[in-house]
Design an enzyme around this catalytic site. Structure first.
Site, PDB file in Angstrom:
ATOM      1  N   LYS A  72      62.878  12.135  35.404  1.00 29.60           N
ATOM      2  CA  LYS A  72      62.166  13.245  36.028  1.00 29.60           C
ATOM      3  C   LYS A  72      62.678  13.439  37.457  1.00 29.60           C
ATOM      4  O   LYS A  72      62.947  12.466  38.159  1.00 29.60           O
ATOM      5  CB  LYS A  72      60.676  12.917  36.010  1.00 29.60           C
ATOM      6  CG  LYS A  72      59.723  13.978  36.485  1.00 29.60           C
ATOM      7  CD  LYS A  72      58.301  13.455  36.285  1.00 29.60           C
ATOM      8  CE  LYS A  72      57.237  14.432  36.706  1.00 29.60           C
ATOM      9  NZ  LYS A  72      55.870  13.904  36.429  1.00 29.60           N
ATOM     10  N   SER A 146      53.102  16.848  33.836  1.00 23.25           N
ATOM     11  CA  SER A 146      54.138  17.472  34.635  1.00 23.25           C
ATOM     12  C   SER A 146      55.548  17.030  34.213  1.00 23.25           C
ATOM     13  O   SER A 146      56.541  17.653  34.598  1.00 23.25           O
ATOM     14  CB  SER A 146      53.922  17.119  36.119  1.00 23.25           C
ATOM     15  OG  SER A 146      53.977  15.721  36.325  1.00 23.25           O
ATOM     16  N   SER A 170      50.443  12.883  33.079  1.00 23.76           N
ATOM     17  CA  SER A 170      51.755  13.531  32.947  1.00 23.76           C
ATOM     18  C   SER A 170      52.722  12.782  32.054  1.00 23.76           C
ATOM     19  O   SER A 170      53.722  13.355  31.607  1.00 23.76           O
ATOM     20  CB  SER A 170      52.377  13.713  34.333  1.00 23.76           C
ATOM     21  OG  SER A 170      51.585  14.574  35.118  1.00 23.76           O
TER      22      SER A 170
END
Length: 597
Positions: A72, A146, A170
């Site tokens: 990420k 996310s 997330s």
């Protein structure tokens, strides 16, 4: 793209790491960089790395040899910018995040950095200037966030695993929407050095993988105490919570506390998940979910939102026009909180921790829907705050209450969209959570994500012989399962490893004047008896002392040989304590004796 399959192909010379890297970059080029990716490691660099790994011949020495992965883009990688989903925020890190470096050192190949809800603020996957990721099952539906790009990269088979982050869910919500595994470890189990914080006190590095076995392998490789990270925790100092995965208690909310926001398909799928977990040996226990919800509400309605403001500081006001409007609204709202509010919220959380801690006396794990329902991208864009809040109904409390969680696929709904459940338990319960989740995953799901690849063709996660940092102790009488002193083991989070027998050199006696009734096991060299039934329990090291303190004479703990030849600590009896005792060796065990009384 699962780890075991790739390892087999490498070992059998049916696949070369260079060929795999070529294929991955070709597929990314065909798909386009966005919305899944933000930046890539240059192809030439990874081709050179793949060749170097192959030339070293380290397929059997590096645990993640040649495994492609993604991270990420709020996690630092030297040589690539860190943007946190906001180009104006971008910086060039000098060093690679500790967790990522451990994976690289284990032979993994980093492909690139993935899209996210900006500043890791959201559970939807739509709050990014690089576009909204969608579920691999239907492009009209959200991917979840996310850690949106990290999940989709795994679900599309572009990488074997990926790293995300998880503060409010997330690392779990995107797993549910893409039918993959999402491991949210214990806070501090994986280093957050080199991670852009969302809520520094709550953040976790999370893992996405196709199977629980892969998630477990990546977790064991990445996990390590990091002295540089002030929130890092050493698992060796903690008691690993474990349970017998063939007989356990799982909690579910009372029926009136379940919420699916109108999605009857999800309600039906959750009921099937409960039934499946029961067939795997679980006993359902309804619990009061209200205190968990109360804790969850603190995350966004309480002072923890101020941590998001602390993370980016003046950047919020200096670059307001370059921040996603919903993200800006959430973080800017933190300005209303005071230090007094923060302390009051902390006091409230401690009260809720005390209340919820009692639940773990009656259950081993909590089973919840990962998300209540699925939303389309259009629905999220029309009501960005409300839909995001609904998605966190079952996830927001987990880090606040210091719990670990595994989001596991649980089959498809009648709509063709995936449904997922989360298995949740206290800190450092990852091993047992993954084992239980793996069994449930394999019972409810036939294929890996949206592909045609069969889950059954990947190896199931195998239990360790015993959990780490535990001592095996053989019990022979009143501590056996169902007997009056068994609570002394379960209260200390002991785990039943096996029911077996001693070697033949043991005699068994019923001790006189013992309350509750107890046997005495005596070792006699040269004696050839039938062997005596024992249970071997794994007891966390830090609880062994308190257990030993409860053992009355003439009983003692000594070295005991099992029929397999293995020597473990176990209950023995001092010879002097056998005066007036009745020998019951011929009955082969205490249970057989009790049944005749």
């Amino acid at each position: 793209m699962d780890i075991s399959t790739l390892q087999s192909l490498y070992r059998d010379s049916k696949l070369h790491p260079v060929a795999l890297v070529e294929e991955i970059y070709d597929r990314i080029e065909a798909d386009g960089l966005h919305p899944v990716w933000i930046s890539l490691v240059p192809k030439t660099e990874n081709l050179a790395r793949a060749q170097e790994l192959a030339s070293a011949g380290s397929v059997d020495t590096l645990p993640l040899f040649g495994m492609p992965f993604a991270v990420k883009d709020n996690i630092d990688v030297a040589g690539l910018p860190t943007t946190a989903g906001c180009p104006a925020y971008a910086y060039q890190p000098v060093t690679t995040a500790t967790a990522v470096q451990r994976l690289l050192d284990a032979g993994a190949i980093l492909i690139g950095k993935t899209n996210l809800d900006q500043f890791a603020t959201g559970l939807v996957g739509t709050r990014s200037p690089h576009g909204a990721c969608s579920s691999v099952f239907n492009p009209l539906y959200i991917s979840g966030g996310s850690s949106s790009g990290s999940a989709v990269a795994v679900a599309k088979g572009l990488v074997s695993f990926s790293l995300g982050t998880d503060t409010a869910g997330s690392g779990r919500v995107p797993a549910a929407f893409n039918q993959i595994v999402g491991l949210k470890p214990t806070r501090g189990a994986l280093s957050t050095t080199g991670v852009v914080p969302a809520c520094r006190t709550l953040d976790c590095v999370s893992i996405f993988a196709e199977t629980c076995a892969d998630a477990a392998k990546v977790f064991s490789t990445a996990q390590a105490f990091d002295a540089v990270d002030s929130y890092s925790r050493d698992s060796k100092t903690m008691s690993p919570r474990a349970w017998d995965i063939t007989s356990f208690r799982f909690g579910v909310p009372r029926p009136e506390q379940l919420e699916f926001f109108g999605d009857s398909d999800s309600a039906i799928s959750f009921a099937k998940s409960i039934q499946s977990l029961e067939t795997l040996g679980g006993t359902k226990v309804e619990i009061d979910f209200a205190p968990f919800r109360a804790a969850a509400n603190l995350l966004y309605s309480g002072a923890w939102v101020a941590e998001r403001l602390a993370a980016i500081g003046s950047f919020l006001s200096d670059h307001a026009s370059e921040i996603d409007p919903t993200v800006y609204k959430i973080i800017a709202g933190a300005e209303r909180f005071t230090a007094v509010d923060a302390f009051q919220a902390t006091y409230k959380l401690e009260e809720l921790r005390r209340v919820t801690a009692k639940v773990w006396d009656v259950i081993d794990l909590l089973l919840l829907p990962t998300v209540p329902r699925t939303y389309t991208i259009a629905e999220v864009q029309a009501a960005p705050i409300e839909t995001n809040t609904n998605l966190g109904y079952y996830t927001n409390f987990v880090n606040l209450l210091d719990l670990a969680a595994v989001a596991a696929p649980a089959g498809l709904k009648s709509s063709g969209l995936p449904f997922g459940v989360s298995l949740i338990a206290p800190a450092f319960s990852e091993a047992s959570l993954l084992l239980t989740a793996d069994s449930l995953h394999r019972k409810l799901t036939a294929t890996i994500s949206a592909s045609a690849r069969k889950l059954s063709e990947t190896p199931a996660l195998e239990a360790q012989k015993r959990p780490p940092e535990t001592m095996p102790i053989a019990v022979v009488g009143a501590h056996l399962t169902g007997q009056p002193l068994n609570w002394q083991l379960t209260e200390r989070h002991g785990k039943l490893l096996a029911t077996t027998k001693t070697s033949r050199e043991y005699r068994l006696y019923a001790l006189p004047n013992s309350t509750p009734a107890k046997p005495g096991l005596l070792y006699e060299p040269g004696f050839e008896g039938p062997g005596i039934e024992v249970e071997v329990w794994a007891l966390p090291i830090e609880t062994v002392g308190s257990f030993l303190a409860m053992i009355p004479p003439p009983l003692a703990i000594g070295s005991l040989r099992l029929e397999s030849g293995e020597i473990v600590k176990g209950f023995l009896c001092e010879p002097a304590g056998l005066a007036g005792a009745k020998e019951i060796t011929h009955l082969r065990g205490w249970r057989n004796y009790i049944s005749q009384l």
